[in-house]
Each structure stands twice: as C-alpha cells, then as structure tokens.
Motif scaffolding. Structure first.
Motif, PDB file in Angstrom:
ATOM      1  N   PHE A   1       0.892  -1.224   0.176  1.00 26.69           N
ATOM      2  CA  PHE A   1      -0.083  -0.048  -0.103  1.00 26.69           C
ATOM      3  C   PHE A   1       0.811   1.182  -0.029  1.00 26.69           C
ATOM      4  CE2 PHE A   1      -2.758  -3.258   1.670  1.00 26.69           C
ATOM      5  CZ  PHE A   1      -3.906  -2.854   1.195  1.00 26.69           C
ATOM      6  N   ALA A   2       0.316   2.118  -0.654  1.00 23.71           N
ATOM      7  CA  ALA A   2       1.020   3.654  -0.664  1.00 23.71           C
ATOM      8  C   ALA A   2       1.000   4.250   0.630  1.00 23.71           C
ATOM      9  CB  ALA A   2       0.589   4.444  -1.851  1.00 23.71           C
ATOM     10  N   SER A   3       0.184   4.100   1.474  1.00 29.37           N
ATOM     11  CA  SER A   3      -0.038   4.844   2.784  1.00 29.37           C
ATOM     12  C   SER A   3      -0.386   3.876   3.803  1.00 29.37           C
ATOM     13  CB  SER A   3      -0.997   6.148   2.692  1.00 29.37           C
ATOM     14  OG  SER A   3      -2.267   5.503   2.271  1.00 29.37           O
ATOM     15  N   HIS A   4       0.069   4.423   5.146  1.00 25.10           N
ATOM     16  CA  HIS A   4      -0.036   3.221   6.398  1.00 25.10           C
ATOM     17  C   HIS A   4      -0.168   4.222   7.613  1.00 25.10           C
ATOM     18  CE1 HIS A   4       1.239   0.040   3.704  1.00 25.10           C
ATOM     19  NE2 HIS A   4       2.106   0.899   3.176  1.00 25.10           N
ATOM     20  N   ALA A   5      -1.471   3.916   8.105  1.00 25.22           N
ATOM     21  CA  ALA A   5      -1.620   4.511   9.594  1.00 25.22           C
ATOM     22  C   ALA A   5      -1.112   3.603  10.550  1.00 25.22           C
ATOM     23  CB  ALA A   5      -2.940   4.759   9.738  1.00 25.22           C
ATOM     24  N   LEU A   6      -0.940   4.215  11.838  1.00 24.98           N
ATOM     25  CA  LEU A   6      -0.311   3.377  12.807  1.00 24.98           C
ATOM     26  C   LEU A   6      -0.847   3.750  14.155  1.00 24.98           C
ATOM     27  CD1 LEU A   6       2.218   1.540  13.383  1.00 24.98           C
ATOM     28  CD2 LEU A   6       3.421   3.772  13.928  1.00 24.98           C
ATOM     29  N   THR A   7      -1.338   2.379  14.963  1.00 28.23           N
ATOM     30  CA  THR A   7      -1.798   2.714  16.356  1.00 28.23           C
ATOM     31  C   THR A   7      -0.898   2.705  17.301  1.00 28.23           C
ATOM     32  OG1 THR A   7      -2.058   0.349  17.014  1.00 28.23           O
ATOM     33  CG2 THR A   7      -3.975   1.205  15.531  1.00 28.23           C
ATOM     34  N   ALA A   8      -1.166   3.474  18.565  1.00 28.16           N
ATOM     35  CA  ALA A   8      -0.110   3.559  19.540  1.00 28.16           C
ATOM     36  C   ALA A   8       0.217   2.326  20.154  1.00 28.16           C
ATOM     37  CB  ALA A   8      -0.750   4.578  20.509  1.00 28.16           C
ATOM     38  N   GLU A   9      -0.842   1.310  20.241  1.00 33.25           N
ATOM     39  CA  GLU A   9      -0.411   0.033  20.995  1.00 33.25           C
ATOM     40  C   GLU A   9       0.690  -0.405  19.906  1.00 33.25           C
ATOM     41  OE1 GLU A   9      -3.344   1.207  20.181  1.00 33.25           O
ATOM     42  OE2 GLU A   9      -4.146   1.499  22.389  1.00 33.25           O
ATOM     43  N   GLN A  10       0.553  -0.535  18.473  1.00 34.89           N
ATOM     44  CA  GLN A  10       1.432  -1.168  17.754  1.00 34.89           C
ATOM     45  C   GLN A  10       2.857  -0.405  17.582  1.00 34.89           C
ATOM     46  OE1 GLN A  10      -1.002  -0.585  14.315  1.00 34.89           O
ATOM     47  NE2 GLN A  10      -1.722  -2.665  14.384  1.00 34.89           N
ATOM     48  N   ALA A  11       2.865   0.905  17.595  1.00 37.57           N
ATOM     49  CA  ALA A  11       4.025   1.423  17.874  1.00 37.57           C
ATOM     50  C   ALA A  11       4.877   1.149  18.934  1.00 37.57           C
ATOM     51  CB  ALA A  11       3.902   3.002  17.647  1.00 37.57           C
ATOM     52  N   TYR A  12       4.061   1.320  20.196  1.00 33.78           N
ATOM     53  CA  TYR A  12       4.698   0.793  21.432  1.00 33.78           C
ATOM     54  C   TYR A  12       5.255  -0.549  21.811  1.00 33.78           C
ATOM     55  CZ  TYR A  12       5.643   0.940  26.713  1.00 33.78           C
ATOM     56  OH  TYR A  12       6.201   0.880  27.699  1.00 33.78           O
ATOM     57  N   ALA A  13       4.334  -1.509  20.819  1.00 32.10           N
ATOM     58  CA  ALA A  13       4.930  -3.074  21.046  1.00 32.10           C
ATOM     59  C   ALA A  13       6.029  -3.187  20.150  1.00 32.10           C
ATOM     60  CB  ALA A  13       3.707  -3.740  20.466  1.00 32.10           C
ATOM     61  N   MET A  14       6.270  -2.241  18.983  1.00 26.28           N
ATOM     62  CA  MET A  14       7.298  -2.573  18.222  1.00 26.28           C
ATOM     63  C   MET A  14       8.582  -1.993  18.921  1.00 26.28           C
ATOM     64  SD  MET A  14       6.203  -1.716  14.213  1.00 26.28           S
ATOM     65  CE  MET A  14       4.812  -0.331  14.485  1.00 26.28           C
ATOM     66  N   ALA A  15       8.622  -0.906  19.703  1.00 21.94           N
ATOM     67  CA  ALA A  15       9.514  -0.286  20.182  1.00 21.94           C
ATOM     68  C   ALA A  15      10.074  -0.689  21.540  1.00 21.94           C
ATOM     69  CB  ALA A  15       9.347   1.117  20.514  1.00 21.94           C
TER      70      ALA A  15
ATOM     71  N   SER B   1      14.027  -9.277  21.472  1.00 21.40           N
ATOM     72  CA  SER B   1      13.990  -9.140  19.899  1.00 21.40           C
ATOM     73  C   SER B   1      13.009  -9.864  19.284  1.00 21.40           C
ATOM     74  CB  SER B   1      15.230  -9.322  19.348  1.00 21.40           C
ATOM     75  OG  SER B   1      16.302  -8.352  19.690  1.00 21.40           O
ATOM     76  N   GLU B   2      12.469 -11.114  19.900  1.00 23.29           N
ATOM     77  CA  GLU B   2      11.585 -11.874  19.169  1.00 23.29           C
ATOM     78  C   GLU B   2      10.271 -11.042  19.185  1.00 23.29           C
ATOM     79  OE1 GLU B   2      11.426 -15.605  21.179  1.00 23.29           O
ATOM     80  OE2 GLU B   2      13.655 -16.063  20.737  1.00 23.29           O
ATOM     81  N   GLN B   3       9.891 -10.593  20.382  1.00 24.40           N
ATOM     82  CA  GLN B   3       8.502  -9.969  20.680  1.00 24.40           C
ATOM     83  C   GLN B   3       8.610  -8.366  19.654  1.00 24.40           C
ATOM     84  OE1 GLN B   3       7.857  -8.860  24.729  1.00 24.40           O
ATOM     85  NE2 GLN B   3       7.597 -10.989  25.233  1.00 24.40           N
ATOM     86  N   ARG B   4       9.600  -7.849  19.534  1.00 26.35           N
ATOM     87  CA  ARG B   4       9.612  -6.739  18.744  1.00 26.35           C
ATOM     88  C   ARG B   4       9.364  -7.165  17.231  1.00 26.35           C
ATOM     89  NH1 ARG B   4      14.569  -2.894  20.085  1.00 26.35           N
ATOM     90  NH2 ARG B   4      13.435  -1.697  18.551  1.00 26.35           N
ATOM     91  N   VAL B   5      10.049  -8.071  16.840  1.00 27.47           N
ATOM     92  CA  VAL B   5       9.830  -8.765  15.443  1.00 27.47           C
ATOM     93  C   VAL B   5       8.430  -9.143  15.126  1.00 27.47           C
ATOM     94  CG1 VAL B   5      10.339 -10.556  13.882  1.00 27.47           C
ATOM     95  CG2 VAL B   5      12.518  -9.604  15.372  1.00 27.47           C
ATOM     96  N   GLN B   6       8.025  -9.665  15.929  1.00 27.57           N
ATOM     97  CA  GLN B   6       6.305 -10.215  15.975  1.00 27.57           C
ATOM     98  C   GLN B   6       5.638  -8.721  15.762  1.00 27.57           C
ATOM     99  OE1 GLN B   6       5.661 -12.571  19.320  1.00 27.57           O
ATOM    100  NE2 GLN B   6       6.731 -14.480  18.158  1.00 27.57           N
ATOM    101  N   ALA B   7       5.876  -8.042  16.607  1.00 24.12           N
ATOM    102  CA  ALA B   7       5.264  -6.749  16.664  1.00 24.12           C
ATOM    103  C   ALA B   7       5.327  -6.178  15.192  1.00 24.12           C
ATOM    104  CB  ALA B   7       5.591  -5.822  17.758  1.00 24.12           C
ATOM    105  N   ILE B   8       6.683  -5.841  14.670  1.00 16.76           N
ATOM    106  CA  ILE B   8       6.596  -5.192  13.433  1.00 16.76           C
ATOM    107  C   ILE B   8       6.042  -6.029  12.286  1.00 16.76           C
ATOM    108  CG2 ILE B   8       8.436  -4.901  11.629  1.00 16.76           C
ATOM    109  CD1 ILE B   8      10.481  -4.284  14.002  1.00 16.76           C
ATOM    110  N   ASN B   9       5.906  -7.342  12.387  1.00 12.24           N
ATOM    111  CA  ASN B   9       5.199  -8.114  11.243  1.00 12.24           C
ATOM    112  C   ASN B   9       3.619  -8.086  11.270  1.00 12.24           C
ATOM    113  OD1 ASN B   9       7.482  -8.992   9.669  1.00 12.24           O
ATOM    114  ND2 ASN B   9       7.996 -10.417  11.353  1.00 12.24           N
TER     115      ASN B   9
END
Length: 537
Positions: free
Chosen positions: A22-36, A41-49
């Motif tokens: 997709f050309a554009s992507h929104a992001l939720t606060a929960e997802q951003a926090y999980a990725m960070a 590292s395993e949990q962050r990889v899962q959150a990214i995907n």
C-alpha cells in the motif's frame, strides 16, 4: 538475515505473505509501543510484522514506513506507554504525525543489527507496490537477496500486478529461490529448473549453497546440471569481458603510442616528455569542463567533451612545437641526448602542473551519454565510456592514416622518414616538416589525454603510467610503421588482459615484457620493417 534460523521467526515472517503493498499506512499507539518496547528481539519482530499485516494501519499517512525507518536509525524514544520520534531537534508523535514535547524521562530505543535487517525486509515488502519503479526494483532486490519460503504469498501477490520486466525477473528469482527451502521434493526440483534459466552469479552462489544442504539425490543431480549450464554461460561472459577489456586497453595504448610512432619514427627522437603531453591534453579537458560548469547551462554540459577534443589537441600540439623548435632541433642525430633533455623537460612540465593545479588529482566527469553501459549478460556489462574510447581511437587512427597517405604534409613526412637527404634535395623543407610532424604527434598525445580523462583520474603523474608501454608498442610494431603500432597496441592489450585472468596483474606484466624482449631478439625490426633507403642505416 534469514528468519528461518529461529522457529518463532517463521511465524512472524509468515504474516508478510498476506500483505498487500500500500502507498499509505496508518499506525496505532499500541502497535508503535509494541514495536519499540518488546522484552526481547523476538517480541519486537512479531510486533513489526503484525503491524505490517494489520489492515487497520493501511488507511492514512505513510506513518508505518516512516516509523520503521526511525526505529532502524535509533530515533525512537518511549515514556510511560507513549512513543516519540526525534529528527534532529524536532519531536513528533508517530501515531498522529503532529509535533510533540519529549518528556524528560524518555528513554532511547536501540535496534541491533538483526532488528535492522527485519525492518529492511518489512520496508521492502511495503515498497513492492510503490508507484516508483526504481523503488520497487530496490525492494525486489532485497527480497531476492534473502529468499525465504515464508514470503512466497507476498511475492506471488506482487508478481500478479507487476508490469516492470526487471522487477518481475527479480521477484521470479526470489520465488524460485524461496521454493528451494520447501519440504516438498517436487517443489525443490521445480525451483532448480526455474533457477537454471537465470544464469547469474547470484543464482550460482545460491545453488552451490543449496547443494551443500540438499539430501535428496534427485535434487542434487538437478542442481549439479543447472550449475554446469550456469558456469558455462558465465564463462563465456568472462571470456568476452576479457576480450573487450583487452581491446579497450589496446585502444588506450594505441592513442598513447600513435603520436610517439610519428615523432620517434620520423626523427629518431626518444621523447621522454611524451607522457607529459598526454597529461597536458587531460588537463586541457579538465579546464574545458570547468568552463562549461561555470558559464554554460546544465543541458549544454554534455557537449563539453566535443569542445575539449580540439582544445586538447591544440594545447599539446603547441607545447610539442615549442619543444621541438626550442630544444630538440639542436639534438638531431644524438638520441641519448634527446632522451636526457626530454626527461628533464618532463620533470619541468610535471612541476609546472603541480604549481598550477596542485599535486592532488582533479576530477573530470563523464557526460551523461557516456554514463552506464550495455548489459549483454548478468556478468558482462560494456561501459559506454570504454566503447566511446575504442571508437574514438579508431577514428583518430583513420584520420592519421588519411593524412599520411593522402595529404601533402603526409607525403613530406613519408619522404623525410624514408630518406631525409633526398627529400631535402628535391625541395622539402625538412626542418618545417619536423616541426609539423612533432606537433602532430604531440597533438595526438593530447587526444590520448582527453580520452584517458574519461576513464581515470587526472593528475601530474598521469603520463608516467603510459610512457613505457608506448615505447614498447612502437618498438614491437616497428619504428615508423602505423600498421605495426595498431597490431602491437591491440595485441599487447588483449594479451595482458588474458594473462591477468590466469596469473594476476603483476605476473602478466612481467610475462608481456619477457615476450617483447624475446620477440625483439628474434625480429629486431619489429612486426613491420621500415621500408626505404634509410632502413639500412
């Protein structure tokens, strides 16, 4: 890095297969926090995907891709369940995209190399549906570089809508390479069959790696057969590339030695300043480039080389004429003294250039039409600048041959070369002919400098790299023989490049020198002997 090294990564990456680019992507606060802020590292990889896969984040702003980039660059901070992105002194909220104030207790989020590779892959997946073709090519190259069976659905989806042939080829290679890790033997055989048609060094490396891991005899046999075909195709590319490199080197030697063949053959002058005349032509090209950069439009810059060719010729020809009239004409018949005198002049010219332009090399850019090349095979690309120099060398050769054979000056030059005393008796002004011939040879050296500026650095020592080779070409071809110079230059160029592939550059240089020594011992007059009464003297 492949995700297949860890079982949990298979689950995380498998989600990428369901991704529609997709050309554009929104992001939720929960997802951003999980990725960070995952515990590891395993949990962050899962959150990214999971964030990449979530349809809810595909509706606004391109923030997911931007946030992933910030994670990779360690520009993310967290505080009390909220995430912030820093870009210099600016702080933004990755969810809303609005400016924010960074709390004093915010902590830095650091990504290791493994996480950065995961982020790279995720961003490549997002970029596959970009409207920018080069961006899609770059993304496809990343996916093809690290094949993984978990990405097959993603690749299939991208292939269904892809129009660019280069991107499709990369995706098809990635799909076939990913199938190599399939548990199904038939799928692996199909993958080998597909990869056998992609005769590239990357495919060869991939199949060699798979061969060391493969347990099925049928698949091993198919891989070996595919490798034989790929190796044969790549070998032809290497052979053609070596031949082209040899012709390219030969054309450079031809340009460098052509002027020397005229001056040395006509007057017997051992001109050790010939390399500096090449250097003067290169610096003349550099000055023309500066003039175009300063006073001409960007569109006109591509034509600077057309102007530089006559300027380089005239600059070196003028210096050569002054050199002949001021020094060399007093030393005719004394070759060792001309050697010493011209060697001293070469040092003076080098120091003059260092004083004017500095000791460092100067940059000469290729015009746009000389950038890039023709890709004949995956391991064979013929650069446009090398092709242009080959064409230019033979054009100069044709012009010199025409002048020698069809013009009055050429008649005088041939007459003086064959019998100076008789030419003088029939009214030829031999002194003027010497000056014209020396200026012509010097001007051709300037053209060689103009050509060399397009394939290497321009510096005070430029000519020193070619002076010895130029003399070798002239002596091997036969003193004063234009045809011999052509054969010797091209022959030495091709022979050097072929030997380099077997022995390395240093041993190849030694072997070529030994060959010339033995050849001259057997045939002192060179490939073509000098004709005329003076040949015996």
């Amino acid at each position: 890095m492949k995700f297949t090294h860890k079982p949990w990564a298979w689950v995380a990456v498998a989600g990428l297969g369901a991704l529609l680019s997709f050309a554009s992507h929104a992001l939720t606060a929960e997802q951003a926090y999980a990725m960070a802020t995952g515990d590891d590292s395993e949990q962050r990889v899962q959150a990214i995907n999971q964030a990449v896969l979530d349809p809810a984040v595909r509706t606004d702003g391109g923030r997911l891709s931007a946030f992933l980039g910030a994670l990779a660059n360690d520009e993310v901070r967290v505080s009390q369940g909220k995430v912030y992105v820093m870009s210099g002194d600016a702080v933004t909220d990755p969810v809303t995209g609005q400016a924010a104030k960074l709390p004093a207790d915010a902590e830095e989020v650091v990504s290791n190399n493994y996480l950065r590779s995961v982020i790279d892959t995720a961003q490549a997946a997002l970029a596959l549906d970009s409207g920018d073709v080069p961006q899609r090519r770059s993304a496809a190259e990343k996916l093809a570089a690290e094949p993984d069976a978990a990405r097959l659905p993603l690749i299939e989806k991208a292939l269904a809508s892809e129009k660019d042939e280069q991107v499709k080829a990369l995706l098809e290679r990635s799909r076939a390479a990913s199938l190599l890790s399939s548990e199904d033997v038939q799928q692996r055989l199909k993958a080998v069959e597909q990869l056998a048609h992609q005769k590239t060094p990357d495919t060869q490396l991939l199949l060699n790696q798979r061969l060391s891991e493969e347990s099925d005899p049928g698949v091993q046999k198919a891989i070996r057969a595919a490798l034989v075909g790929i190796e044969e195709s790549l070998a032809w590319g290497d052979r053609i590339g070596a031949a082209f490199s040899g012709i390219s080197l030969g054309s450079v030697l031809l340009l460098a030695a052509l002027g020397l063949a005229i001056t040395y053959g006509l007057m017997g002058v051992i001109n050790m300043a010939h390399g500096e005349l090449i250097m003067i032509g290169a610096y003349a090209t550099y000055l023309v480039q500066l003039m175009f950069q300063r006073w001409m439009s960007e569109a006109a810059f591509g034509w600077y080389l057309v102007v530089a060719i006559p300027v380089a010729f005239l600059a070196s020809a003028l210096v050569g004429a002054v050199l002949e009239r001021g020094v060399i004409r007093f030393l005719y018949g004394r070759p060792l003294e001309t050697l010493l005198a011209t060697f001293g002049i070469s040092l003076v010219l080098q120091q003059t250039v260092r004083s004017l332009f500095g000791a460092q090399n100067v940059g000469v850019e290729n015009p746009a039409w000389m950038s890039g090349g023709i890709a004949l095979q995956p391991n064979l690309t013929l650069p446009y600048n090398r092709i242009a120099i080959i064409v230019f060398a033979f054009a100069v050769l044709g012009a010199v041959a025409f002048m020698i054979a069809r013009t009055r000056l050429g008649l005088f030059v041939r007459g003086v070369t064959q019998n100076r005393a008789m030419a003088s008796c029939v009214g030829v002004n031999t002194a003027r002919t010497d000056t014209y011939a020396f200026a012509l040879g010097s001007g051709i050296a300037g053209l060689a400098g103009c050509a060399l500026s397009q394939i290497g650095n321009v510096g005070p020592d430029l000519g020193q790299n070619y002076i010895v080779d130029s003399f070798l070409v002239v002596v091997l071809g036969g003193v004063g023989q234009l045809a011999g110079t052509v054969y010797a230059a091209l022959g030495l160029g091709v022979l050097s490049k072929l030997l380099e592939g077997w022995t390395g550059a240093v041993l190849a240089k030694i072997a070529v020198l030994l060959f010339i020594v033995v050849f001259i011992q057997k045939r002192p007059q060179g490939i073509f002997a000098l004709k005329g009464r003076s040949a015996e003297t």
